[in-house]
Design a protein around this motif. Structure first.
Motif, PDB file in Angstrom:
ATOM      1  N   ALA A  17       0.851  -1.190   0.000  1.00 42.43           N
ATOM      2  CA  ALA A  17       0.000   0.000   0.000  1.00 42.43           C
ATOM      3  C   ALA A  17       0.886   1.238   0.000  1.00 42.43           C
ATOM      4  CB  ALA A  17      -0.929   0.007   1.216  1.00 42.43           C
ATOM      5  N   PHE A  18       0.272   2.380  -0.309  1.00 39.55           N
ATOM      6  CA  PHE A  18       1.018   3.640  -0.329  1.00 39.55           C
ATOM      7  C   PHE A  18       1.282   4.103   1.099  1.00 39.55           C
ATOM      8  CE2 PHE A  18       1.143   8.329  -0.475  1.00 39.55           C
ATOM      9  CZ  PHE A  18       2.252   8.487  -1.296  1.00 39.55           C
ATOM     10  N   ASP A  19       2.552   4.392   1.407  1.00 41.92           N
ATOM     11  CA  ASP A  19       2.965   4.882   2.717  1.00 41.92           C
ATOM     12  C   ASP A  19       3.055   6.404   2.661  1.00 41.92           C
ATOM     13  OD1 ASP A  19       4.943   5.800   4.826  1.00 41.92           O
ATOM     14  OD2 ASP A  19       4.726   3.701   5.392  1.00 41.92           O
ATOM     15  N   SER A  20       2.162   7.098   3.394  1.00 38.74           N
ATOM     16  CA  SER A  20       2.106   8.557   3.317  1.00 38.74           C
ATOM     17  C   SER A  20       3.344   9.215   3.903  1.00 38.74           C
ATOM     18  CB  SER A  20       0.845   9.072   4.029  1.00 38.74           C
ATOM     19  OG  SER A  20       0.853   8.685   5.383  1.00 38.74           O
ATOM     20  N   ASP A 123      -0.730  10.211   8.317  1.00 34.02           N
ATOM     21  CA  ASP A 123      -1.255   8.867   8.477  1.00 34.02           C
ATOM     22  C   ASP A 123      -2.374   8.799   9.516  1.00 34.02           C
ATOM     23  OD1 ASP A 123       0.087   9.133  10.868  1.00 34.02           O
ATOM     24  OD2 ASP A 123       1.720   7.774  10.331  1.00 34.02           O
ATOM     25  N   LYS A 124      -2.841   7.582   9.771  1.00 32.79           N
ATOM     26  CA  LYS A 124      -3.955   7.375  10.697  1.00 32.79           C
ATOM     27  C   LYS A 124      -3.602   7.835  12.111  1.00 32.79           C
ATOM     28  CE  LYS A 124      -6.296   3.601  10.255  1.00 32.79           C
ATOM     29  NZ  LYS A 124      -6.734   2.178  10.275  1.00 32.79           N
ATOM     30  N   TRP A 303      -9.137  12.384   5.954  1.00 35.27           N
ATOM     31  CA  TRP A 303      -9.331  11.383   6.996  1.00 35.27           C
ATOM     32  C   TRP A 303     -10.696  11.617   7.634  1.00 35.27           C
ATOM     33  CZ3 TRP A 303      -6.737   7.085   7.628  1.00 35.27           C
ATOM     34  CH2 TRP A 303      -5.401   7.013   7.200  1.00 35.27           C
ATOM     35  N   LEU A 304     -11.503  10.574   7.699  1.00 33.27           N
ATOM     36  CA  LEU A 304     -12.807  10.627   8.360  1.00 33.27           C
ATOM     37  C   LEU A 304     -12.740   9.829   9.651  1.00 33.27           C
ATOM     38  CD1 LEU A 304     -15.245  10.068   5.352  1.00 33.27           C
ATOM     39  CD2 LEU A 304     -14.688  12.224   6.482  1.00 33.27           C
ATOM     40  N   THR A 322      -2.605  18.674   5.043  1.00 33.30           N
ATOM     41  CA  THR A 322      -2.154  19.736   5.944  1.00 33.30           C
ATOM     42  C   THR A 322      -2.476  19.475   7.408  1.00 33.30           C
ATOM     43  OG1 THR A 322      -4.215  21.020   5.796  1.00 33.30           O
ATOM     44  CG2 THR A 322      -2.539  21.380   4.078  1.00 33.30           C
ATOM     45  N   GLY A 323      -3.459  18.602   7.679  1.00 30.69           N
ATOM     46  CA  GLY A 323      -3.845  18.325   9.057  1.00 30.69           C
ATOM     47  C   GLY A 323      -4.934  19.232   9.598  1.00 30.69           C
TER      48      GLY A 323
END
Length: 361
Positions: A17-20, A123-124, A303-304, A322-323
Motif C-alpha cells: 500500500a502507499f505509505d504517506s 497517516d492514521k 481522513w474521516l 495539511t492536518g
C-alpha cells in the motif's frame, strides 16, 4: 462481474500500500519500499487487464428481480476469494474478509479517470492525535466525553473534486454608508449618507475546488481547505492502494453552480477590499463574464473519524495533506448554563457599577 486488482510485493507476495510518510509504496510484511515510477508500467498493465470470464449454468438458480441490483457493484478479491459488494460511487477499498487493500480498476476507466491526485501526507496516527487536540480548550465539552467515547472508525478517503480554472471580468456595484453623529443641549443627531461605489477589473482563477461527491457536504470539505495543489501528481491507481476512494456522482456540469458561487464570492471580496472609508459596504449588483474556463478532475486526501458517546455518533474530518481539522462536539448543558449565568452576572455587575458611577458624578 468485475475483478479487483491489487498490488503484490515482489519480495514476499504480501499486499503493498502507499505509505504517506515515505511517499512510496511499502510492504507492511517485509518493509520493502518501492518508488512510484517503478510501478508505472505495472499500473498500465493492470489497467489493460480484462476481467475473468467464467461460464456457469445458472438456470436453476434464483435470479435478481428487476431493479434490485441498481446502484450495486460486485467484486472478487484475488487474495481470499471473498466477494465485495459496494455502491456505484465506491472506487477503491479494502477486502473486509482478509483486509488486503484493493483497487477497483473498472471504476476509473474512460471519463472517470482523474487527472490529478494529492497523496496522503499524514497517516492514521496523526488523525487520532488531531482528534485529541481538537478536544483541548473546549470549556463546554463534557468532562467524561474524552474518557467514555471511543473511536469507531478512522478511514482514509480520496474525495473527488472538480477544479475550475477561468478568467473573470467583473463589474460590481456596492452600497456603502457613512454615519455622522453630534448633539446639542436638547437633541442627539445622526446623519447617514448612502453611496454607490463602482468597481471593475479582471481576476484569474485557478483550481477553484468543488467536491463531486453528494455524500460529502460542500461546507464540510471547504472547512478543511486549502489544499496545496503544487504537491498534486498525475493520477496513478497505485496511490489508492490502502485507502478508500469515491467516484464522483455529481459531474462537472452539476458542479458549475457551486463553482460560480465561489468565484463570485471571491471576486466580491477581492474588490471589496479596495473600498475604504465607509462604515458599511454591501455588494448590490455583480456582473461577471468568464472566459477560458476549463475543468480538471482530482482526488483530495481526507481522513474521516467517527466516535460514539451517549448513543450519539460524532463525525470529524481532517485534511490528509495539511492536518486541518473540523467536527462538531457535544455540549455539557450544565456547564453551558453555569457559563451563561456567570456571563450574565458579570454584565449585570458592570451595569450596576456604571449606574453607581453616574450617580456619584
Amino acid at each position: 462481474m468485475a475483478v479487483l486488482q491489487e498490488y503484490k510485493c515482489p519480495c514476499c507476495g504480501g499486499a503493498i500500500a502507499f505509505d504517506s510518510t515515505a511517499q512510496k509504496m511499502k510492504c507492511p510484511y517485509c518493509d520493502t519500499e518501492f518508488e512510484m515510477e517503478t510501478l508505472r508500467s505495472y499500473d498500465e498493465a493492470l489497467r489493460s487487464e480484462q476481467p475473468d470470464r467464467m461460464e456457469w449454468d445458472t438456470s436453476a438458480e434464483q435470479e435478481w428481480k428487476d431493479g434490485e441490483t441498481d446502484g450495486l457493484r460486485s467484486y472478487i478479491c484475488k487474495s481470499c476469494g471473498g466477494e465485495i459488494v459496494g455502491d456505484e460511487t465506491t472506487a477503491a477499498t479494502s477486502c473486509p474478509f482478509c483486509g488486503n487493500p484493493v483497487v477497483m480498476m473498472e471504476q476509473f476507466s474512460d471519463t472517470l479517470r482523474p487527472d490529478l491526485v494529492i497523496p496522503f501526507k499524514l497517516d492514521k496516527k496523526a488523525a487520532k492525535e488531531a482528534l485529541k487536540k481538537h478536544y483541548c480548550g473546549k470549556k463546554l465539552l463534557p468532562k467524561v466525553f474524552q474518557d467514555e467515547n471511543h473511536i469507531d472508525e478512522v478511514k482514509g478517503l480520496y474525495v473527488p473534486v472538480w477544479l475550475f480554472d477561468a478568467d473573470a471580468n467583473a463589474n460590481i456595484r456596492y452600497r456603502a454608508t457613512r454615519v455622522r453623529t453630534w448633539h446639542d443641549r436638547n437633541y442627539d443627531y445622526t446623519e447617514t449618507q448612502y453611496y454607490s461605489v463602482l468597481r471593475s477589473g479582471s481576476l484569474g482563477f485557478e483550481a477553484v475546488p468543488v467536491d463531486g461527491s453528494s455524500k460529502m457536504p460542500d461546507e464540510l470539505m471547504e472547512s478543511i481547505e486549502p489544499y496545496d495543489l503544487s504537491e498534486a501528481v498525475d493520477f496513478q491507481t497505485a496511490y489508492l492502494a490502502g485507502f478508500f476512494a469515491d467516484k464522483y456522482d455529481m459531474d462537472s456540469e452539476q458542479s458549475i453552480g457551486r463553482a460560480n458561487e465561489r468565484v463570485q464570492a471571491s471576486t466580491e471580496d477581492a474588490f471589496r477590499n479596495t473600498v475604504n472609508g465607509y462604515l458599511s459596504v454591501m455588494p448590490e449588483h455583480t456582473n461577471l463574464q468568464l472566459s477560458n474556463g476549463k475543468v480538471r478532475y482530482a482526488l483530495y486526501p481526507v481522513w474521516l473519524l467517527s466516535t460514539t458517546w451517549n448513543s450519539n455518533r460524532y463525525q470529524f474530518i481532517m485534511n490528509g495533506q495539511t492536518g486541518k481539522f473540523a467536527g462538531d462536539l457535544p455540549v455539557d448543558k450544565g456547564l453551558a448554563r453555569k457559563h451563561f449565568l456567570a456571563t450574565a452576572g458579570i454584565v449585570a455587575a458592570a451595569v450596576t457599577a456604571a449606574k453607581l458611577l453616574l450617580w456619584l458624578l
